[in-house]
Design a protein around this motif. Structure first.
Motif, PDB file in Angstrom:
ATOM      1  N   THR A  45      67.781  33.335  99.083  1.00 53.21           N
ATOM      2  CA  THR A  45      66.913  34.501  98.872  1.00 53.21           C
ATOM      3  C   THR A  45      67.712  35.759  98.737  1.00 53.21           C
ATOM      4  O   THR A  45      68.881  35.927  99.196  1.00 53.21           O
ATOM      5  CB  THR A  45      65.748  34.741  99.867  1.00 53.21           C
ATOM      6  OG1 THR A  45      66.617  35.339 101.169  1.00 53.21           O
ATOM      7  CG2 THR A  45      65.137  33.468 100.355  1.00 53.21           C
ATOM      8  N   THR A  46      67.018  36.609  98.093  1.00 51.88           N
ATOM      9  CA  THR A  46      67.765  38.107  98.015  1.00 51.88           C
ATOM     10  C   THR A  46      66.909  38.733  99.171  1.00 51.88           C
ATOM     11  O   THR A  46      66.076  39.623  99.064  1.00 51.88           O
ATOM     12  CB  THR A  46      67.198  38.798  96.647  1.00 51.88           C
ATOM     13  OG1 THR A  46      67.808  37.863  95.765  1.00 51.88           O
ATOM     14  CG2 THR A  46      67.990  40.358  96.636  1.00 51.88           C
ATOM     15  N   ASN A  47      67.780  38.868 100.409  1.00 48.98           N
ATOM     16  CA  ASN A  47      67.284  39.469 101.545  1.00 48.98           C
ATOM     17  C   ASN A  47      66.038  39.374 101.931  1.00 48.98           C
ATOM     18  O   ASN A  47      65.190  40.385 102.348  1.00 48.98           O
ATOM     19  CB  ASN A  47      67.538  41.257 101.367  1.00 48.98           C
ATOM     20  CG  ASN A  47      69.139  41.392 100.544  1.00 48.98           C
ATOM     21  OD1 ASN A  47      69.956  40.583 101.254  1.00 48.98           O
ATOM     22  ND2 ASN A  47      69.143  42.386  99.884  1.00 48.98           N
ATOM     23  N   SER A  48      65.504  38.180 101.665  1.00 49.56           N
ATOM     24  CA  SER A  48      63.958  37.812 102.233  1.00 49.56           C
ATOM     25  C   SER A  48      64.000  36.433 103.170  1.00 49.56           C
ATOM     26  O   SER A  48      64.960  35.578 103.087  1.00 49.56           O
ATOM     27  CB  SER A  48      63.143  37.658 100.865  1.00 49.56           C
ATOM     28  OG  SER A  48      63.053  38.832  99.996  1.00 49.56           O
ATOM     29  N   VAL A  67      71.124  27.530 103.915  1.00 51.14           N
ATOM     30  CA  VAL A  67      70.388  28.320 104.030  1.00 51.14           C
ATOM     31  C   VAL A  67      70.946  29.654 104.212  1.00 51.14           C
ATOM     32  O   VAL A  67      71.556  30.106 105.082  1.00 51.14           O
ATOM     33  CB  VAL A  67      69.193  28.460 104.682  1.00 51.14           C
ATOM     34  CG1 VAL A  67      67.893  29.090 104.649  1.00 51.14           C
ATOM     35  CG2 VAL A  67      68.629  27.035 104.901  1.00 51.14           C
ATOM     36  N   ASN A  68      70.789  30.600 103.125  1.00 55.28           N
ATOM     37  CA  ASN A  68      71.084  32.028 103.091  1.00 55.28           C
ATOM     38  C   ASN A  68      70.010  33.118 102.707  1.00 55.28           C
ATOM     39  O   ASN A  68      69.629  33.040 101.675  1.00 55.28           O
ATOM     40  CB  ASN A  68      72.489  32.045 102.182  1.00 55.28           C
ATOM     41  CG  ASN A  68      73.276  33.290 102.525  1.00 55.28           C
ATOM     42  OD1 ASN A  68      72.744  34.461 102.854  1.00 55.28           O
ATOM     43  ND2 ASN A  68      74.581  33.251 102.168  1.00 55.28           N
ATOM     44  N   THR A  69      69.801  33.929 103.908  1.00 54.46           N
ATOM     45  CA  THR A  69      68.926  34.886 103.337  1.00 54.46           C
ATOM     46  C   THR A  69      69.284  36.399 103.226  1.00 54.46           C
ATOM     47  O   THR A  69      68.631  37.245 102.949  1.00 54.46           O
ATOM     48  CB  THR A  69      67.887  35.093 104.543  1.00 54.46           C
ATOM     49  OG1 THR A  69      68.691  35.459 105.800  1.00 54.46           O
ATOM     50  CG2 THR A  69      67.187  33.892 104.667  1.00 54.46           C
ATOM     51  N   ALA A  92      73.630  27.952 108.151  1.00 58.34           N
ATOM     52  CA  ALA A  92      72.571  29.073 108.210  1.00 58.34           C
ATOM     53  C   ALA A  92      73.204  30.369 108.236  1.00 58.34           C
ATOM     54  O   ALA A  92      73.955  30.367 109.243  1.00 58.34           O
ATOM     55  CB  ALA A  92      71.596  28.537 109.376  1.00 58.34           C
ATOM     56  N   THR A  93      72.859  31.078 107.502  1.00 61.25           N
ATOM     57  CA  THR A  93      73.504  32.693 107.495  1.00 61.25           C
ATOM     58  C   THR A  93      72.127  33.510 107.231  1.00 61.25           C
ATOM     59  O   THR A  93      71.534  33.575 106.325  1.00 61.25           O
ATOM     60  CB  THR A  93      74.321  32.527 106.151  1.00 61.25           C
ATOM     61  OG1 THR A  93      75.409  31.817 106.148  1.00 61.25           O
ATOM     62  CG2 THR A  93      74.946  34.287 106.258  1.00 61.25           C
ATOM     63  N   SER A  94      72.209  34.540 108.278  1.00 63.90           N
ATOM     64  CA  SER A  94      71.273  35.661 108.309  1.00 63.90           C
ATOM     65  C   SER A  94      71.960  36.649 109.056  1.00 63.90           C
ATOM     66  O   SER A  94      72.417  36.434 110.107  1.00 63.90           O
ATOM     67  CB  SER A  94      70.172  35.220 109.162  1.00 63.90           C
ATOM     68  OG  SER A  94      69.246  36.167 109.082  1.00 63.90           O
ATOM     69  N   THR A  95      71.848  37.999 108.524  1.00 61.02           N
ATOM     70  CA  THR A  95      72.409  39.046 109.334  1.00 61.02           C
ATOM     71  C   THR A  95      71.126  39.405 110.634  1.00 61.02           C
ATOM     72  O   THR A  95      71.821  40.148 111.240  1.00 61.02           O
ATOM     73  CB  THR A  95      72.649  40.244 108.392  1.00 61.02           C
ATOM     74  OG1 THR A  95      71.401  40.891 107.887  1.00 61.02           O
ATOM     75  CG2 THR A  95      73.839  39.983 107.563  1.00 61.02           C
ATOM     76  N   THR A  96      70.061  38.799 110.355  1.00 67.62           N
ATOM     77  CA  THR A  96      69.004  39.586 111.117  1.00 67.62           C
ATOM     78  C   THR A  96      68.797  38.670 112.520  1.00 67.62           C
ATOM     79  O   THR A  96      68.861  38.964 113.590  1.00 67.62           O
ATOM     80  CB  THR A  96      67.616  39.523 110.409  1.00 67.62           C
ATOM     81  OG1 THR A  96      67.952  40.630 109.655  1.00 67.62           O
ATOM     82  CG2 THR A  96      66.424  39.937 111.491  1.00 67.62           C
ATOM     83  N   ALA A  97      68.372  37.353 112.395  1.00 66.93           N
ATOM     84  CA  ALA A  97      68.387  36.227 113.163  1.00 66.93           C
ATOM     85  C   ALA A  97      68.237  34.684 112.563  1.00 66.93           C
ATOM     86  O   ALA A  97      67.568  34.852 111.574  1.00 66.93           O
ATOM     87  CB  ALA A  97      66.880  36.459 114.013  1.00 66.93           C
TER      88      ALA A  97
END
Length: 206
Positions: A45-48, A67-69, A92-97
Protein backbone atom coordinates in the motif's frame (compact mmCIF):
# COMPACT_ATOMS: atom_id res chain seq x y z
CA UNK A 1 -8.67 -12.21 -6.06
CA UNK A 2 -6.32 -11.56 -8.96
CA UNK A 3 -4.77 -8.21 -9.91
CA UNK A 4 -3.56 -8.22 -13.49
CA UNK A 5 -1.42 -5.09 -13.24
CA UNK A 6 -1.18 -1.48 -12.16
CA UNK A 7 -2.38 0.00 -8.88
CA UNK A 8 -5.93 0.13 -7.54
CA UNK A 9 -7.47 2.38 -4.90
CA UNK A 10 -8.35 0.01 -2.06
CA UNK A 11 -9.54 -3.51 -1.30
CA UNK A 12 -12.25 -4.57 1.18
CA UNK A 13 -13.29 -8.23 1.05
CA UNK A 14 -15.60 -9.82 3.60
CA UNK A 15 -15.69 -13.52 2.71
CA UNK A 16 -13.02 -16.20 2.33
CA UNK A 17 -10.37 -14.94 -0.08
CA UNK A 18 -8.12 -16.95 -2.39
CA UNK A 19 -5.19 -14.81 -3.50
CA UNK A 20 -3.72 -15.60 -6.92
CA UNK A 21 -1.44 -12.59 -7.42
CA UNK A 22 0.28 -9.72 -5.68
CA UNK A 23 -1.94 -6.75 -4.73
CA UNK A 24 -0.89 -3.10 -4.90
CA UNK A 25 -3.13 -0.26 -3.70
CA UNK A 26 -2.87 3.40 -2.88
CA UNK A 27 -5.36 2.93 -0.03
CA UNK A 28 -6.20 0.36 2.60
CA UNK A 29 -6.54 -3.38 2.19
CA UNK A 30 -8.97 -5.27 4.44
CA UNK A 31 -9.54 -9.02 4.31
CA UNK A 32 -12.20 -10.01 6.84
CA UNK A 33 -12.48 -13.72 6.06
CA UNK A 34 -9.93 -16.51 5.89
CA UNK A 35 -7.14 -15.82 3.36
CA UNK A 36 -5.43 -18.54 1.34
CA UNK A 37 -2.39 -17.94 -0.87
CA UNK A 38 -2.36 -19.68 -4.25
CA UNK A 39 0.85 -17.90 -5.35
CA UNK A 40 3.91 -16.23 -3.90
CA UNK A 41 2.37 -12.92 -2.97
CA UNK A 42 3.21 -9.32 -2.04
CA UNK A 43 0.64 -6.90 -0.63
CA UNK A 44 1.73 -3.26 -0.92
CA UNK A 45 0.00 0.00 0.00
CA UNK A 46 0.94 3.65 -0.24
CA UNK A 47 1.13 4.47 3.46
CA UNK A 48 -2.21 2.76 4.22
CA UNK A 49 -3.16 -0.05 6.59
CA UNK A 50 -3.48 -3.74 5.77
CA UNK A 51 -5.83 -5.73 8.03
CA UNK A 52 -6.41 -9.48 8.07
CA UNK A 53 -9.46 -10.37 10.14
CA UNK A 54 -8.97 -14.13 10.12
CA UNK A 55 -6.46 -16.87 9.31
CA UNK A 56 -3.83 -16.89 6.56
CA UNK A 57 -2.62 -20.13 4.97
CA UNK A 58 -0.96 -21.46 1.86
CA UNK A 59 -3.43 -23.21 -0.41
CA UNK A 60 -1.69 -26.22 -2.00
CA UNK A 61 2.03 -25.58 -1.44
CA UNK A 62 4.11 -23.35 0.82
CA UNK A 63 3.94 -19.74 -0.41
CA UNK A 64 6.04 -16.67 0.34
CA UNK A 65 4.12 -13.69 1.70
CA UNK A 66 5.27 -10.08 1.94
CA UNK A 67 3.24 -7.18 3.36
CA UNK A 68 4.51 -3.59 3.17
CA UNK A 69 2.43 -0.60 4.27
CA UNK A 70 5.04 2.11 3.79
CA UNK A 71 5.04 4.97 6.30
CA UNK A 72 2.47 5.68 9.01
CA UNK A 73 0.16 2.67 8.61
CA UNK A 74 -0.13 -0.55 10.57
CA UNK A 75 -0.32 -4.20 9.60
CA UNK A 76 -2.76 -6.32 11.62
CA UNK A 77 -2.78 -10.12 11.65
CA UNK A 78 -5.90 -11.13 13.61
CA UNK A 79 -5.83 -14.89 13.04
CA UNK A 80 -3.32 -17.72 13.13
CA UNK A 81 -0.91 -17.86 10.19
CA UNK A 82 0.14 -21.13 8.57
CA UNK A 83 -1.70 -23.37 11.03
CA UNK A 84 -3.39 -25.41 8.24
CA UNK A 85 -0.59 -25.23 5.64
CA UNK A 86 2.53 -23.27 6.53
CA UNK A 87 3.74 -20.30 4.54
CA UNK A 88 7.17 -20.55 2.92
CA UNK A 89 8.15 -17.23 4.52
CA UNK A 90 6.61 -14.09 5.99
CA UNK A 91 7.96 -10.56 5.70
CA UNK A 92 6.03 -7.68 7.30
CA UNK A 93 7.17 -4.05 7.05
CA UNK A 94 5.49 -1.11 8.79
CA UNK A 95 6.92 2.00 10.44
CA UNK A 96 3.86 2.20 12.72
CA UNK A 97 3.00 -1.27 14.07
CA UNK A 98 2.92 -4.93 13.17
CA UNK A 99 0.04 -6.31 15.24
CA UNK A 100 0.36 -10.06 15.82
CA UNK A 101 -2.95 -11.06 17.37
CA UNK A 102 -3.59 -14.60 16.15
CA UNK A 103 -1.37 -16.51 18.56
CA UNK A 104 0.68 -18.48 16.03
CA UNK A 105 2.81 -17.97 12.92
CA UNK A 106 4.23 -21.04 11.16
CA UNK A 107 6.58 -20.90 8.18
CA UNK A 108 8.98 -23.36 6.63
CA UNK A 109 11.47 -20.53 6.10
CA UNK A 110 12.21 -17.07 7.39
CA UNK A 111 10.05 -14.65 9.33
CA UNK A 112 11.05 -10.97 9.19
CA UNK A 113 9.31 -8.24 11.16
CA UNK A 114 10.58 -4.82 10.07
CA UNK A 115 9.03 -2.25 12.37
CA UNK A 116 7.55 -2.14 15.89
CA UNK A 117 5.91 -5.48 16.76
CA UNK A 118 2.97 -5.72 19.16
CA UNK A 119 1.62 -8.97 20.61
CA UNK A 120 -2.14 -9.00 21.11
CA UNK A 121 -2.13 -12.60 22.35
CA UNK A 122 0.27 -15.19 23.74
CA UNK A 123 2.23 -16.05 20.61
CA UNK A 124 4.40 -18.81 19.16
CA UNK A 125 6.52 -18.11 16.08
CA UNK A 126 7.91 -21.20 14.36
CA UNK A 127 10.23 -21.73 11.41
CA UNK A 128 10.01 -25.46 10.78
CA UNK A 129 12.77 -26.15 8.23
CA UNK A 130 15.40 -23.49 7.57
CA UNK A 131 15.01 -19.79 8.09
CA UNK A 132 15.86 -16.99 10.47
CA UNK A 133 13.32 -15.18 12.65
CA UNK A 134 14.19 -11.52 13.11
CA UNK A 135 12.78 -8.35 14.63
CA UNK A 136 14.31 -5.10 13.40
CA UNK A 137 12.66 -2.82 15.96
CA UNK A 138 10.90 -2.87 19.32
CA UNK A 139 8.80 -5.76 20.61
CA UNK A 140 6.02 -5.19 23.15
CA UNK A 141 2.75 -6.58 24.43
CA UNK A 142 -0.22 -4.64 23.07
CA UNK A 143 -1.97 -5.02 26.43
CA UNK A 144 -1.42 -7.20 29.45
CA UNK A 145 1.76 -9.26 29.56
CA UNK A 146 1.85 -11.53 26.52
CA UNK A 147 4.04 -14.63 26.34
CA UNK A 148 6.29 -15.14 23.32
CA UNK A 149 7.91 -18.37 22.15
CA UNK A 150 10.25 -18.26 19.14
CA UNK A 151 11.41 -21.56 17.59
CA UNK A 152 13.84 -21.66 14.67
CA UNK A 153 14.50 -25.24 13.54
CA UNK A 154 17.57 -24.24 11.52
CA UNK A 155 18.08 -20.49 11.56
CA UNK A 156 19.25 -17.59 13.67
CA UNK A 157 16.97 -15.54 15.93
CA UNK A 158 17.62 -11.80 16.13
CA UNK A 159 16.09 -9.14 18.38
CA UNK A 160 17.33 -5.67 17.44
CA UNK A 161 15.24 -3.28 19.55
CA UNK A 162 14.06 -3.05 23.13
CA UNK A 163 11.85 -5.90 24.34
CA UNK A 164 8.97 -4.97 26.61
CA UNK A 165 10.16 -1.39 26.99
CA UNK A 166 6.65 0.04 26.67
CA UNK A 167 4.47 -2.87 27.85
CA UNK A 168 6.36 -5.88 29.23
CA UNK A 169 6.05 -9.38 27.86
CA UNK A 170 4.98 -12.25 30.11
CA UNK A 171 7.73 -14.74 29.37
CA UNK A 172 10.10 -14.93 26.41
CA UNK A 173 11.44 -18.26 25.18
CA UNK A 174 13.80 -18.31 22.19
CA UNK A 175 15.24 -21.55 20.80
CA UNK A 176 17.67 -21.97 17.89
CA UNK A 177 19.02 -25.46 18.49
CA UNK A 178 21.14 -26.34 15.45
CA UNK A 179 24.88 -26.13 16.23
CA UNK A 180 25.50 -23.40 13.63
CA UNK A 181 22.67 -21.14 14.78
CA UNK A 182 22.89 -18.04 16.98
CA UNK A 183 20.54 -15.89 19.02
CA UNK A 184 21.53 -12.24 19.08
CA UNK A 185 20.30 -9.07 20.72
CA UNK A 186 21.15 -5.67 19.26
CA UNK A 187 23.07 -2.99 21.11
CA UNK A 188 19.77 -1.19 21.83
CA UNK A 189 18.02 -4.29 23.18
CA UNK A 190 16.93 -4.48 26.79
CA UNK A 191 14.42 -6.68 28.57
CA UNK A 192 11.32 -5.96 30.55
CA UNK A 193 9.26 -9.06 31.22
CA UNK A 194 6.94 -10.18 33.99
CA UNK A 195 8.32 -13.74 33.95
CA UNK A 196 11.66 -15.45 33.22
CA UNK A 197 13.44 -15.29 29.89
CA UNK A 198 14.73 -18.57 28.42
CA UNK A 199 17.30 -18.44 25.62
CA UNK A 200 18.74 -21.64 24.12
CA UNK A 201 21.13 -21.44 21.16
CA UNK A 202 23.04 -24.11 19.28
CA UNK A 203 26.09 -21.88 19.06
CA UNK A 204 26.30 -18.27 20.30
CA UNK A 205 24.16 -15.97 22.42
CA UNK A 206 25.16 -12.33 22.07
Amino acid sequence: ITQSGGTIGSVALTGPTQVNSSITTTGTQTYTGATTLNANTTFTTTNSAVVFGSTINSLTSNRTFTVNTGTGAAITFSGAIGSTLALASLSATSTTAININGGSVITTGAQTYTGPALLGADTTLTSTTSGAISFSSTLNSASGNRNLTVNAANGNITFTGAIGGTTPLGFLTAKALVSTNDISFGSTSNFNSASPITVIAGRNIS
